[in-house]
Design a protein around this motif. Structure first.
Motif, PDB file in Angstrom:
ATOM      1  N   PHE A 108       0.832  -1.203   0.000  1.00 27.12           N
ATOM      2  CA  PHE A 108       0.000   0.000   0.000  1.00 27.12           C
ATOM      3  C   PHE A 108       0.871   1.259   0.000  1.00 27.12           C
ATOM      4  CE2 PHE A 108      -2.044   3.452   2.306  1.00 27.12           C
ATOM      5  CZ  PHE A 108      -3.257   3.569   1.643  1.00 27.12           C
ATOM      6  N   ASP A 109       1.876   1.279   0.864  1.00 26.52           N
ATOM      7  CA  ASP A 109       2.769   2.440   0.930  1.00 26.52           C
ATOM      8  C   ASP A 109       3.493   2.659  -0.398  1.00 26.52           C
ATOM      9  OD1 ASP A 109       2.058   2.885   3.547  1.00 26.52           O
ATOM     10  OD2 ASP A 109       3.849   1.960   4.401  1.00 26.52           O
ATOM     11  N   GLN A 112       1.152   4.338  -2.888  1.00 28.22           N
ATOM     12  CA  GLN A 112       0.994   5.767  -2.624  1.00 28.22           C
ATOM     13  C   GLN A 112       2.279   6.529  -2.969  1.00 28.22           C
ATOM     14  OE1 GLN A 112      -2.221   6.185  -2.106  1.00 28.22           O
ATOM     15  NE2 GLN A 112      -2.270   3.954  -1.882  1.00 28.22           N
ATOM     16  N   ASN A 115       2.327   6.430  -7.029  1.00 34.46           N
ATOM     17  CA  ASN A 115       1.171   7.021  -7.704  1.00 34.46           C
ATOM     18  C   ASN A 115       0.806   8.408  -7.178  1.00 34.46           C
ATOM     19  OD1 ASN A 115       1.160   4.563  -8.973  1.00 34.46           O
ATOM     20  ND2 ASN A 115      -0.868   3.948  -8.287  1.00 34.46           N
ATOM     21  N   VAL A 116       1.002   8.654  -5.891  1.00 37.53           N
ATOM     22  CA  VAL A 116       0.646   9.962  -5.323  1.00 37.53           C
ATOM     23  C   VAL A 116       1.872  10.879  -5.270  1.00 37.53           C
ATOM     24  CG1 VAL A 116      -0.334  11.186  -3.354  1.00 37.53           C
ATOM     25  CG2 VAL A 116      -1.224   8.943  -3.978  1.00 37.53           C
ATOM     26  N   ARG A 117       2.896  10.458  -4.532  1.00 38.17           N
ATOM     27  CA  ARG A 117       4.094  11.304  -4.475  1.00 38.17           C
ATOM     28  C   ARG A 117       4.704  11.482  -5.871  1.00 38.17           C
ATOM     29  NH1 ARG A 117       8.391  13.179  -1.151  1.00 38.17           N
ATOM     30  NH2 ARG A 117      10.367  13.153  -2.292  1.00 38.17           N
ATOM     31  N   ALA A 153      -6.357   0.208  -2.859  1.00 38.07           N
ATOM     32  CA  ALA A 153      -5.104   0.971  -2.785  1.00 38.07           C
ATOM     33  C   ALA A 153      -4.901   1.814  -4.030  1.00 38.07           C
ATOM     34  CB  ALA A 153      -3.928   0.024  -2.579  1.00 38.07           C
ATOM     35  N   TYR A 154      -5.177   1.216  -5.179  1.00 35.23           N
ATOM     36  CA  TYR A 154      -5.006   1.914  -6.456  1.00 35.23           C
ATOM     37  C   TYR A 154      -6.004   3.066  -6.589  1.00 35.23           C
ATOM     38  CZ  TYR A 154      -4.586   2.451 -11.557  1.00 35.23           C
ATOM     39  OH  TYR A 154      -4.397   2.932 -12.829  1.00 35.23           O
ATOM     40  N   MET A 156      -7.588   4.678  -4.241  1.00 38.78           N
ATOM     41  CA  MET A 156      -7.258   5.740  -3.293  1.00 38.78           C
ATOM     42  C   MET A 156      -6.144   6.626  -3.832  1.00 38.78           C
ATOM     43  SD  MET A 156      -7.430   3.542   0.237  1.00 38.78           S
ATOM     44  CE  MET A 156      -6.902   4.873   1.315  1.00 38.78           C
ATOM     45  N   SER A 157      -5.134   6.016  -4.436  1.00 42.48           N
ATOM     46  CA  SER A 157      -4.025   6.807  -4.971  1.00 42.48           C
ATOM     47  C   SER A 157      -4.476   7.695  -6.120  1.00 42.48           C
ATOM     48  CB  SER A 157      -2.881   5.889  -5.409  1.00 42.48           C
ATOM     49  OG  SER A 157      -3.188   5.175  -6.594  1.00 42.48           O
ATOM     50  N   ALA A 160      -6.434  10.883  -5.250  1.00 38.99           N
ATOM     51  CA  ALA A 160      -5.561  12.009  -4.921  1.00 38.99           C
ATOM     52  C   ALA A 160      -5.161  12.778  -6.175  1.00 38.99           C
ATOM     53  CB  ALA A 160      -4.318  11.497  -4.189  1.00 38.99           C
TER      54      ALA A 160
END
Length: 245
Positions: A108-109, A112, A115-117, A153-154, A156-157, A160
């Motif tokens: 999960f981390d 994120q 995909n997010v950072r 997880a995907y 959620m990313s 964002a």
């Protein structure tokens, strides 16, 4: 006669299915392309060879999208090679699947992180460097609407990424730079097919009103529109899915 300024694009994840199709399409539209890759240098270089053989201009540059120094170097390469940056298309991402109850939080981390950072890092460089008249195209997913089990997880990313889209467009007020996000539905790429039995893929394709999966070229058409002369679509999330959601 004044020489027309060369337009250039950075395409992250250009070794993958959608990224590769986007790089080829933008090159066909006359843009010089920096084909970014994370781990698959060979595929990215194949894309570059194909573009250059067809009379276009392209280079391959590797780097970690979640690392700001690596992405700064990527953007430096584009400016040094082509004189500036007009379009940034950020397709790079990962999509491991698991039910929430079984989700490995280290995985999960990682989702994120990339995909997010990764999107934040690339968007920051784009906000600093894209020239007036340019475009930033980010990537989400129609799973944020479909909300299929296993994709938490995907999804959620990518939620964002959607939240960033209009904010960044508004922050670039006055610079004539558009910011939009493309949210593909099921698209026939290795990333989509991974871990899915053929029968499931056939079922998913049959649920679409168009009676098939999307292709990377379908998505590249949407990106090319946003990267081209269209200027009045800005701050939007476009669901490119053939009517799946």
């Amino acid at each position: 006669m004044e020489q027309q300024q060369l337009r250039s694009a950075i395409v992250t994840g250009a070794s993958g299915g959608i990224g590769r199709a986007v790089a080829r399409r933008l090159a066909a539209d006359g843009l010089a392309v920096v084909a970014h890759y994370g781990g698959n240098r060979v595929r990215a270089e194949e894309t570059v060879t194909e573009i250059n053989s067809a009379g276009g201009r392209a280079i391959a540059v590797g780097g970690d999208v979640a690392d700001e120094q690596s992405m700064a170097a990527l953007f430096d390469s584009a400016e040094e090679e082509f004189g500036g940056i007009d379009v940034v298309v950020h397709t790079a991402g990962i999509m491991p699947l698991a039910p929430v109850a079984e989700l490995d939080l280290e995985v999960f981390d990682q989702v994120q992180l990339i995909n997010v950072r990764g999107t934040a890092v690339v968007a920051q460089q784009a906000a600093r460097r894209v020239r007036p008249g340019g475009a930033v195209v980010l990537f989400s997913t129609s799973i944020t609407r479909l909300q299929s089990p296993g994709y938490a997880a995907y999804a959620m990313s990518k939620g964002a990424v959607e939240a960033l889209t209009l904010i960044l467009a508004r922050e670039l007020r006055g610079r004539d730079i558009t910011v939009n996000t493309v949210a593909p539905g099921p698209t026939d790429t290795p990333l989509f097919r991974e871990g899915k039995p053929a029968q499931l893929i056939e079922t998913i394709a049959g649920l679409n009103p168009m009676g098939r999966l999307g292709t990377p070229e379908d998505i590249a058409d949407v990106v090319a529109t946003l990267a081209g002369p269209v200027r009045w679509i800005n701050g939007q999330v476009l669901h490119a899915n053939g009517g799946a959601a």
